[in-house]
Design an enzyme around this catalytic site. Structure first.
Site, mmCIF file in Angstrom:
data_model
loop_
_atom_site.group_PDB
_atom_site.id
_atom_site.type_symbol
_atom_site.label_atom_id
_atom_site.label_comp_id
_atom_site.label_asym_id
_atom_site.label_seq_id
_atom_site.Cartn_x
_atom_site.Cartn_y
_atom_site.Cartn_z
ATOM 1 N N HIS A 198 10.838 23.303 -10.102
ATOM 2 C CA HIS A 198 12.160 22.912 -10.410
ATOM 3 C C HIS A 198 12.321 22.266 -11.958
ATOM 4 O O HIS A 198 13.035 22.778 -12.679
ATOM 5 C CB HIS A 198 12.953 22.152 -9.539
ATOM 6 C CG HIS A 198 14.208 21.838 -9.559
ATOM 7 N ND1 HIS A 198 15.307 22.412 -9.239
ATOM 8 C CD2 HIS A 198 14.714 20.699 -10.545
ATOM 9 C CE1 HIS A 198 16.457 21.699 -9.539
ATOM 10 N NE2 HIS A 198 16.007 20.576 -10.440
ATOM 11 N N GLU A 199 11.578 21.125 -12.086
ATOM 12 C CA GLU A 199 11.707 20.493 -13.118
ATOM 13 C C GLU A 199 11.137 21.284 -14.651
ATOM 14 O O GLU A 199 11.574 21.115 -15.473
ATOM 15 C CB GLU A 199 10.802 19.089 -13.037
ATOM 16 C CG GLU A 199 11.326 18.293 -12.178
ATOM 17 C CD GLU A 199 13.128 17.724 -12.215
ATOM 18 O OE1 GLU A 199 13.369 17.849 -13.468
ATOM 19 O OE2 GLU A 199 13.635 17.622 -11.322
ATOM 20 N N HIS A 242 13.949 23.109 -16.202
ATOM 21 C CA HIS A 242 14.514 22.442 -17.071
ATOM 22 C C HIS A 242 13.643 22.471 -18.352
ATOM 23 O O HIS A 242 14.349 22.377 -19.437
ATOM 24 C CB HIS A 242 14.798 20.994 -16.612
ATOM 25 C CG HIS A 242 16.027 20.775 -15.473
ATOM 26 N ND1 HIS A 242 17.059 21.235 -15.775
ATOM 27 C CD2 HIS A 242 15.912 20.161 -14.257
ATOM 28 C CE1 HIS A 242 17.788 20.829 -14.446
ATOM 29 N NE2 HIS A 242 16.932 20.188 -13.681
ATOM 30 N N HIS A 298 14.259 25.530 -20.207
ATOM 31 C CA HIS A 298 15.255 25.281 -20.987
ATOM 32 C C HIS A 298 15.409 24.666 -22.123
ATOM 33 O O HIS A 298 15.952 25.232 -23.279
ATOM 34 C CB HIS A 298 16.669 24.997 -20.049
ATOM 35 C CG HIS A 298 17.941 25.159 -20.283
ATOM 36 N ND1 HIS A 298 18.785 24.725 -19.361
ATOM 37 C CD2 HIS A 298 18.312 25.950 -21.170
ATOM 38 C CE1 HIS A 298 20.130 25.288 -20.020
ATOM 39 N NE2 HIS A 298 19.790 26.139 -21.246
#
Length: 683
Positions: free
Chosen positions: A472-473, A476, A479
């Site tokens: 999940h991290e 980020h 991104h």
């Protein structure tokens, strides 16, 4: 201190502008901030003193060029203050909070600057702007208006005072939470009390105790959320009860770290500020500049999901109670501290799978290299090489250079995996350097987790939840690495709050993707792959316990909304009573399913950037679930799919309306049905 002796006052000469943390000392930060404040205010003054009429170049682009020194210093410092907050760093952070708020207001509320931005906004159609420039003009005008730039001088003075008070209070909330969380770490005297934990987990608990001078004992530090991962394994009920009691009591013990008066004052001041800005509530103020638009839209979604989630949670509790009644010599009603333990028993009975027993297949380095990095390489062509010659802000943080498929440099990725007392709870991504063509900068991004560190020579074996958090991290981080924009305002994850979780949630899909899982899920001693039958059973459990998971999340989201929909003058002085009434209102007041974050340790909304915005996770998950369907329909883990997702969504950063970017990628708006199926709410 002269400029020559402060490494923060000049751009770093290290690759990608990575700050030279080996040369930076705590005493360097405040003088560097002061220099950054003064430099940017001088740059703003030069913009407002221009006698010629406002243009994009002499106003908006000049505004984007301003503050480079301050940005560099702030990114460097706040990376440290969140991940390695020594007492000295905490003191600096507290001193800075009102100064940063005042500085931001001095720019955002500058009447002369706002006048110039307004003139550019009014003439934007005739200026021949490219799409990114036009959107930049629109965002600056919207954001300055939203922040109060159009208020009269008296109102601006009142607003500035409110913002400074709030900056101090949110900083106090975070400090109190860190201190109380450390204080409430649960100490055990013998391994028998921790029956059910693996040798590696016992080793980590012994190391944590030793680090605090408690040799021969065992210590479990608390995660940010309610509960603890160990609750799924601990056979001794009293140990589970102690952990849950400690978790739930954070920030509400009538001690120096009590966050109840702090959060009540935050709520009061946020409501007062919203009224000053022309809104009924803080929630109305926040959502007005998000994709949701209004608190009512958020409420409609939360209520739509709350009923089915609570119903499913009740059915799940009945199944847990049946296990207790059948297997325990002296049955007892299932309580919150029992839920995870008996959920694993039900999972084992129904699916013949024990997730805690999977840890030997999730060795951290292999998960990182052959799972997280490998999936990104297959999808986007990027590669990762560790740079042992580069030092981050803490010895435990590792630095990797990221390159595109053609060998061109992309940026740096920093991973800080392990927990420590100086690190705030939870997991997050932040940028140390943001990409910008205007400034000629490339991205340096950080992922922080809070995985317990085992003893020397012991492998780091992750839980499935920790594997999920890492993927999940890293979403980020991708991104932040892939966003390719001209203007710093749009760099990386600078998107609407209720869109920012979307890319990270999408990246979780690769955890159980066959060719990814087969590479990283290998037994750390034998190299044996995870049994395909177990993998199939894992996939079959994707909706298992979703009533509980969804309910605890929705409860926290509703608490956030309830606090921040209060108008000025609302008479609230009992935090626990307010929580109970709010949860009863939405039907999520089951004591066996406590809210994921109670108010006194709800850092996302009282010290982070998610106030009135914690709903963002489920809001973004609508897009995420719809996107997962798209990948499955179009061949999954392929470079063509990765290129499309990177180019049309990740790559645009904040330079485009996020829902427009989504439509460009998907060909239509997202639908909610995939989310309902995923969470077992479509029945």
């Amino acid at each position: 201190m002269t400029d020559a002796t402060n490494p923060l006052l000049q751009p770093s000469t290290l690759p990608f502008g990575l700050p030279d943390y080996r040369a930076i000392r705590a005493e360097h930060y405040l003088p560097a901030f002061e220099a950054g404040f003064a430099e940017q205010l001088a740059e703003i003054a030069r913009i407002t003193m221009v006698r010629s009429m406002p243009t994009f170049e002499n106003t908006v682009e000049a505004l984007e060029r301003s503050g480079e020194l301050l940005d560099r210093v702030a990114h460097t410092f706040y990376t440290v203050s969140s991940a390695d907050a020594t007492p000295e760093i905490q003191e600096i952070d507290e001193h800075l909070a009102p100064l940063m708020a005042a500085h931001q207001d001095a720019i955002t509320l500058d009447s002369a600057l706002y006048w110039r931005v307004e003139r550019v906004y009014e003439q934007r159609d005739a200026m021949g702007l490219d799409p990114e420039q036009r959107y930049l003009v629109e965002r600056y005008h919207r954001e300055m208006t939203h922040a109060g730039a159009g208020l009269d001088d008296d109102a601006k003075a009142a607003l500035t005072a409110l913002n400074q008070k709030l900056s101090v209070l949110t900083n106090t909330f975070e400090r109190n939470l860190l201190n109380d969380t450390n204080d409430l770490a649960v100490v055990f005297d013998s391994p028998a009390e921790l029956d059910g934990l693996s040798q590696g987990e016992l080793s980590a608990a012994a190391r944590a105790a030793q680090d605090r001078g408690l040799d021969g004992r065992y210590l479990l530090t608390l995660p940010l959320f309610t509960g603890h991962p160990a609750l799924a394994q601990l056979r001794v009920r009293e140990s589970r009860r102690r952990i849950m009691a400690a978790s739930l009591s954070r920030g509400s013990r009538d001690n120096a770290n009590d966050n109840r008066p702090v959060l009540l004052e935050i709520v009061r001041l946020r409501a007062e500020r919203a009224k000053l800005l022309g809104y009924e509530s803080h929630a109305a103020y926040v959502t007005a500049d998000e994709t949701a638009g209004t608190p009512e839209a958020v409420e409609r979604m939360l209520r739509r999901l709350a009923g089915p989630s609570a119903r499913n949670a009740r059915a799940e509790r009945s199944a847990l109670q049946a296990i207790v009644d059948e297997t325990e010599p002296e049955p007892f009603p299932v309580e919150a501290h029992d839920w995870a333990f008996y959920t694993e028993r039900v999972r084992t009975a129904r699916y013949d799978i024990d997730t805690s027993a999977l840890r030997p297949w999730f060795e951290a380095e292999r998960v990182l290299q052959d799972g997280v990095f490998s999936a990104a390489t297959r999808l986007y062509g990027v590669t990762f090489a560790e740079r042992d010659d580069l030092s981050a802000y803490h010895p435990g943080a590792r630095v990797f250079e990221v390159r595109n498929e053609d060998g061109s440099a992309l940026g740096l990725y920093v991973l800080d995996l392990y927990t420590r007392d100086s690190k705030r709870g939870g997991a997050w991504m932040n940028a140390i350097v943001s990409q910008s063509r205007l400034r000629g900068s490339a991205p340096v991004v950080v992922n922080n987790l809070n995985v317990p560190q085992p003893g020397d020579g012991q492998p780091t074996l992750l839980t499935l939840d920790e594997v999920t958090t890492l993927f999940h991290e890293f979403g980020h981080a991708l991104h932040g690495l892939f966003a390719t924009v001209t203007y710093p305002h749009f760099a990386g994850t600078n998107v609407f709050r209720d869109f920012v979780e979307f890319p990270s949630q999408v990246n979780e899909m690769w955890i159980l993707w066959p060719e990814v899982l087969d590479d990283y899920a290998r037994h750390h001693e034998t190299g044996e792959a995870l049994d395909p039958a177990i993998v199939e059973r894992l996939r079959a459990t994707e909706t298992f316990d979703q009533g509980h998971a969804t309910s605890e999340y929705l409860a926290a989201s509703w608490l956030d909304q309830a606090w921040h929909r209060l108008p000025v003058g609302a008479d609230v002085d009992d935090v626990a009573a307010f929580e109970a009434a709010a949860l009863a209102d939405i039907g999520l007041d089951d004591p066996a399913v406590p809210t994921r974050y109670s108010s006194t340790y709800f850092a996302h909304v009282f010290s982070g950037g998610y106030s009135a915005g914690y709903y963002s996770y489920i809001w973004s998950e609508v897009l995420d679930a719809d996107t997962v369907d798209w990948f499955r329909e179009n061949g999954g883990l392929t470079r063509a799919n990765g290129d499309r997702f990177r180019e049309r969504l990740l790559g645009v950063g904040g330079s485009k309306d996020p829902l427009e970017a989504y439509r460009d990628f998907r060909g239509r708006d997202a639908t909610i049905e995939p989310l309902l199926r995923r969470r077992g709410l479509d029945a």
